[in-house]
Design a protein around this motif. Structure first.
Motif, mmCIF file in Angstrom:
data_model
loop_
_atom_site.group_PDB
_atom_site.id
_atom_site.type_symbol
_atom_site.label_atom_id
_atom_site.label_comp_id
_atom_site.label_asym_id
_atom_site.label_seq_id
_atom_site.Cartn_x
_atom_site.Cartn_y
_atom_site.Cartn_z
ATOM 1 N N LYS A 4 28.218 19.903 -10.753
ATOM 2 C CA LYS A 4 28.590 21.050 -11.576
ATOM 3 C C LYS A 4 29.872 20.742 -12.336
ATOM 4 O O LYS A 4 30.551 19.743 -12.063
ATOM 5 N N LEU A 5 30.193 21.623 -13.284
ATOM 6 C CA LEU A 5 31.415 21.459 -14.057
ATOM 7 C C LEU A 5 32.609 21.904 -13.217
ATOM 8 O O LEU A 5 32.540 22.896 -12.491
ATOM 9 N N PRO A 6 33.722 21.173 -13.312
ATOM 10 C CA PRO A 6 34.912 21.512 -12.532
ATOM 11 C C PRO A 6 35.738 22.585 -13.241
ATOM 12 O O PRO A 6 35.492 22.920 -14.396
ATOM 13 N N SER A 7 36.738 23.069 -12.555
ATOM 14 C CA SER A 7 37.760 23.881 -13.217
ATOM 15 C C SER A 7 38.671 22.928 -13.988
ATOM 16 O O SER A 7 38.681 21.711 -13.709
ATOM 17 N N PRO A 8 39.456 23.419 -14.930
ATOM 18 C CA PRO A 8 40.415 22.526 -15.611
ATOM 19 C C PRO A 8 41.356 21.815 -14.628
ATOM 20 O O PRO A 8 41.685 20.648 -14.817
ATOM 21 N N GLU A 9 41.757 22.515 -13.579
ATOM 22 C CA GLU A 9 42.656 21.914 -12.591
ATOM 23 C C GLU A 9 41.944 20.804 -11.807
ATOM 24 O O GLU A 9 42.535 19.761 -11.518
ATOM 25 N N GLN A 10 40.688 21.033 -11.476
ATOM 26 C CA GLN A 10 39.912 20.000 -10.763
ATOM 27 C C GLN A 10 39.688 18.783 -11.649
ATOM 28 O O GLN A 10 39.741 17.649 -11.172
ATOM 29 N N LEU A 11 39.431 19.009 -12.941
ATOM 30 C CA LEU A 11 39.274 17.883 -13.868
ATOM 31 C C LEU A 11 40.547 17.057 -13.914
ATOM 32 O O LEU A 11 40.503 15.827 -13.840
ATOM 33 N N LYS A 12 41.676 17.711 -14.029
ATOM 34 C CA LYS A 12 42.950 16.988 -14.074
ATOM 35 C C LYS A 12 43.160 16.183 -12.792
ATOM 36 O O LYS A 12 43.565 15.024 -12.841
ATOM 37 N N ALA A 13 42.861 16.784 -11.644
ATOM 38 C CA ALA A 13 43.063 16.095 -10.368
ATOM 39 C C ALA A 13 42.157 14.867 -10.250
ATOM 40 O O ALA A 13 42.615 13.791 -9.856
ATOM 41 N N VAL A 14 40.874 15.004 -10.599
ATOM 42 C CA VAL A 14 39.960 13.860 -10.488
ATOM 43 C C VAL A 14 40.332 12.783 -11.506
ATOM 44 O O VAL A 14 40.217 11.590 -11.229
ATOM 45 N N TYR A 15 40.807 13.179 -12.667
ATOM 46 C CA TYR A 15 41.225 12.214 -13.683
ATOM 47 C C TYR A 15 42.416 11.389 -13.152
ATOM 48 O O TYR A 15 42.393 10.156 -13.210
ATOM 49 N N GLU A 16 43.439 12.085 -12.671
ATOM 50 C CA GLU A 16 44.662 11.403 -12.227
ATOM 51 C C GLU A 16 44.421 10.534 -10.995
ATOM 52 O O GLU A 16 44.947 9.435 -10.901
ATOM 53 N N LYS A 17 43.605 11.038 -10.060
ATOM 54 C CA LYS A 17 43.421 10.320 -8.795
ATOM 55 C C LYS A 17 42.330 9.255 -8.885
ATOM 56 O O LYS A 17 42.512 8.123 -8.432
ATOM 57 N N ASP A 18 41.185 9.610 -9.464
ATOM 58 C CA ASP A 18 40.019 8.738 -9.373
ATOM 59 C C ASP A 18 39.683 7.989 -10.665
ATOM 60 O O ASP A 18 39.321 6.816 -10.612
ATOM 61 N N MET A 19 39.769 8.655 -11.795
ATOM 62 C CA MET A 19 39.394 8.007 -13.057
ATOM 63 C C MET A 19 40.353 6.870 -13.395
ATOM 64 O O MET A 19 39.933 5.801 -13.824
ATOM 65 N N LYS A 20 41.634 7.103 -13.204
ATOM 66 C CA LYS A 20 42.609 6.049 -13.511
ATOM 67 C C LYS A 20 42.437 4.840 -12.591
ATOM 68 O O LYS A 20 42.720 3.714 -12.983
ATOM 69 N N GLU A 21 41.963 5.069 -11.384
ATOM 70 C CA GLU A 21 41.722 3.972 -10.448
ATOM 71 C C GLU A 21 40.437 3.223 -10.795
ATOM 72 O O GLU A 21 40.349 2.014 -10.663
ATOM 73 N N ALA A 22 39.432 3.950 -11.298
ATOM 74 C CA ALA A 22 38.105 3.367 -11.502
ATOM 75 C C ALA A 22 37.930 2.659 -12.841
ATOM 76 O O ALA A 22 37.067 1.785 -12.955
ATOM 77 N N PHE A 23 38.715 3.031 -13.861
ATOM 78 C CA PHE A 23 38.482 2.493 -15.198
ATOM 79 C C PHE A 23 39.732 1.839 -15.767
ATOM 80 O O PHE A 23 40.834 2.372 -15.610
#
Length: 195
Positions: A4-23
């Motif tokens: 499902k789509l995240p909240s804006p806060e959840q998007l920011k958290a996954v971006y900072e924690k996981d996306m920056k690590e993965a890409f």
């Protein structure tokens, strides 16, 4: 688990924690660009939730109605190697059955880690993605173009939709400088997405 789509806060958290690590930085859009495209109806950053925990992502960059790039597909570091990537791809097909889904995966011949790029292509092939008849180069990174079958279209139609998505986001000057669809074989320097 639910995609499902995240909240804006959840998007920011996954971006900072996981996306920056993965890409790699050269392949990762800035968060503000994703947020802006989402607000304007051009982006759907789906997340795989297990309760409140996000285990993976499948972000779609939308084009003309019925077309979307699988912009990012990733499983969080602690949840990898358990089949969740393939599960996310199946779930996105179920959630968005009317979309032609296609994407880009780094070409092994020009990748900093050719073995990793080969493994990534192998994963997509096992998940049913097929390789289109053209490559791309975006911001100096050479990609293979992949697509999920199920809809009838030609490489020319796919290429036109692929171009539209980038042309819709970038000025003509930026598109001409940093985007090659199809890839000419002459590389551009690698630069960050927000140049």
């Amino acid at each position: 688990m639910e995609l499902k789509l995240p909240s804006p806060e959840q998007l920011k958290a996954v971006y900072e924690k996981d996306m920056k690590e993965a890409f790699p930085a050269a392949e990762l859009k800035p968060l503000h660009a994703m947020e802006s495209m989402w607000q304007n109806g051009w982006y759907k950053p789906y997340c795989l939730f297990d309760g409140e925990a996000i285990l993976g992502v499948c972000f779609l960059w939308l084009g003309h109605p019925g077309w979307a790039i699988i912009d990012y597909l990733a499983v969080t570091k602690n949840a990898r190697n358990g089949g969740l990537g393939a599960k996310i791809l199946q779930m996105i097909r179920d959630v968005e059955p009317d979309l032609v889904l296609f994407g880009e995966a780094e070409a092994p011949e020009d990748a900093p880690d050719p073995a990793m790029a080969e493994r990534r292509l192998g994963f997509y092939a096992r998940c049913g993605l097929q390789t289109a008849g053209y490559d791309t180069e975006i911001f100096g990174v050479h990609y293979k173009t992949l697509y999920l079958p199920g809809h009838a279209f030609t490489d020319d139609e796919l290429m036109a939709q692929h171009r539209f998505i980038y042309q819709n986001q970038f000025s003509p000057e930026k598109y001409a400088k940093y985007v090659q669809i199809p890839y000419s074989g002459t590389p551009n320097p690698k630069v960050r997405w927000d140049q």
